[in-house]
Design an enzyme around this catalytic site. Structure first.
Site, short mmCIF file in Angstrom:
data_model
loop_
_atom_site.label_atom_id
_atom_site.label_comp_id
_atom_site.label_asym_id
_atom_site.label_seq_id
_atom_site.Cartn_x
_atom_site.Cartn_y
_atom_site.Cartn_z
N GLY A 11 33.74 46.75 33.10
CA GLY A 11 33.55 47.74 34.17
C GLY A 11 34.82 47.89 34.99
NE ARG A 72 30.58 46.08 30.52
CZ ARG A 72 30.30 46.87 31.55
NH1 ARG A 72 29.87 48.09 31.36
NH2 ARG A 72 30.45 46.43 32.79
CG ASP A 103 32.88 35.33 33.68
OD1 ASP A 103 34.02 34.95 33.98
OD2 ASP A 103 31.83 34.82 34.11
CB THR A 125 34.34 42.34 38.12
OG1 THR A 125 32.97 42.65 38.45
CG2 THR A 125 34.58 40.87 38.44
CG ASP A 127 29.23 42.81 39.79
OD1 ASP A 127 29.16 43.81 40.51
OD2 ASP A 127 28.65 42.72 38.69
CG ASP A 129 30.28 38.56 38.30
OD1 ASP A 129 31.47 38.92 38.18
OD2 ASP A 129 29.38 38.97 37.54
NE ARG A 171 25.30 43.64 34.34
CZ ARG A 171 25.99 44.43 33.54
NH1 ARG A 171 25.35 45.32 32.82
NH2 ARG A 171 27.30 44.33 33.44
O1 F6P Z 1 30.16 44.40 36.54
C1 F6P Z 1 30.33 45.48 37.38
C2 F6P Z 1 29.12 46.38 37.34
O2 F6P Z 1 29.38 47.48 38.17
C3 F6P Z 1 27.80 45.71 37.73
O3 F6P Z 1 27.62 45.60 39.12
C4 F6P Z 1 26.82 46.63 37.09
O4 F6P Z 1 25.63 45.96 36.82
C5 F6P Z 1 27.51 47.03 35.81
O5 F6P Z 1 28.88 46.86 36.03
C6 F6P Z 1 27.23 48.44 35.38
O6 F6P Z 1 27.79 48.64 34.14
P1 F6P Z 1 27.96 50.07 33.46
O7 F6P Z 1 29.13 50.74 34.08
O8 F6P Z 1 28.18 49.76 32.03
O9 F6P Z 1 26.71 50.83 33.72
#
Ligand code: F6P
Length: 320
Positions: A11, A72, A103, A125, A127, A129, A171
């Site tokens: 992300g 990804r 991660d 990120t 998050d 995390d 998440r």
């Molecule tokens: O990891 C960052 C994040 O924005 C999370 O908070 C969220 O759950 C996820 O990515 C969303 O992913 P995508 O952009 O694939 O919908």
């Protein structure tokens, strides 16, 4: 001339461009040829890359997203995908790759390092995390965006004596929820790290504050907890307070990075090149107690991080 690559994976996060800029600028200044790899590991597997120079990263420090694009990449996790990437690294004499991501991206970096291509990870990120780091690139901007959005919601929530149940991103982690919740004076903050009881933590808290004259409410819910639409319905049914659910979603991933994200991203990009310059790979750059440090990738991936429960407790004590 030694060649290194830089990519962004997973992300995206505001500040990634500032990190790319720092990698390219200090890379060039230190005599490296720097390849910008597009769309994360996919670009490495399929050789989608271009040589960058000092001017390729002009006017990007202020921009959200990533000029290298992100993805990804499930294929990279396969042996075949890994082989493709190694071939491309050989073809370009790539002696190191800077990987900006979370991660998942670091697990890819670890696997590539194991096969002889030194990688340095930079935590990017929203998050926050990543276990080895107190702070990840994008987190500050995302928190501020969430705060601004909730402030806007508060205006209309107050005008109508309503309750707003707001989902913020995260998440597996409640960092954005906790901090945006404190900054916005949320009545209740629900995060994946702490078990909650809807009656006790939402309804009873609302009733308690209602008794002292409160007529509008903000409930902040981390994405990992979810269920905001159902919660809004239950609140309306049990409390008789008109309620609306809002999912802030991907707006939190965009926008111009804050000062903190730009500065930390610059420091981390610079540090990553310093490590590669010394021939050190298989590391993750991190921020701990406001210092830029680095860890072994394997060690970093095995570390655990826990949310500040005192801060969580405080948030609820002062929001009544
Ligand atoms: O990891 C960052 C994040 O924005 C999370 O908070 C969220 O759950 C996820 O990515 C969303 O992913 P995508 O952009 O694939 O919908």
């Amino acid at each position: 001339m030694k060649t290194i690559g830089v990519l962004t994976s997973g992300g995206d996060a505001p500040g990634m461009n500032a990190a790319i800029r720092a990698v390219v600028r200090s890379g060039c200044e230190n005599g490296f040829r720097v390849m910008g790899i597009r769309r994360g590991w996919n670009g490495l597997m399929y050789g989608d890359m271009y040589e960058m120079n000092l001017r390729s990263v002009s006017n990007i420090i202020n921009r959200g997203g990533t000029i290298l694009y992100s993805a990804r990449s499930p294929e990279f996790k396969t042996e075949d995908g890994m082989k493709k990437a190694i071939e491309v690294c050989k073809e370009h004499n790539m002696e190191g790759v800077v990987v900006i991501g979370g991660d998942g991206s670091f697990r890819g970096a670890r696997d590539l390092s194991l096969r002889g291509v030194p990688c340095v990870g930079i935590p990017g990120t929203i998050d926050n995390d990543i276990a080895c780091c107190d702070y990840t690139i994008g987190y500050d901007t995302a928190m501020n965006t969430a705060m601004e959005m909730v402030d806007r919601l508060r205006d209309t929530t107050e005008s109508h004596d309503r309750c707003s149940v707001v989902e913020v991103m995260g998440r597996r982690a409640g960092y954005i929820a906790l901090n945006a919740g404190i900054a916005c004076g949320a009545t209740t903050i629900l995060i994946p790290e702490v078990d909650f009881d809807f009656e006790r933590d939402v309804i009873d808290r609302m009733k308690k504050t209602q008794k002292t004259g409160k007529r509008h409410f903000i409930i902040i819910v981390a994405e990992g907890v979810g269920g905001v639409a159902e919660m809004a319905k239950k609140i309306e049914a049990e409390m008789g307070v008109e309620s609306r659910a809002t999912v802030l979603g991907h707006v939190q991933r965009g926008g111009s990075p804050t000062v903190r994200d730009r500065v930390v991203a610059s420091q981390m990009g610079y540090k990553a090149v310093e490590l590669l310059k010394q021939g050190i790979g298989n590391r993750v750059v991190a921020m701990q107690k406001d210092e830029i440090v680095d860890f072994d990738i394997f060690e970093a991936l095995n570390m655990k991080k826990s949310i500040d429960l005192d801060l969580y407790k405080m948030a609820h004590e002062i929001s009544i």
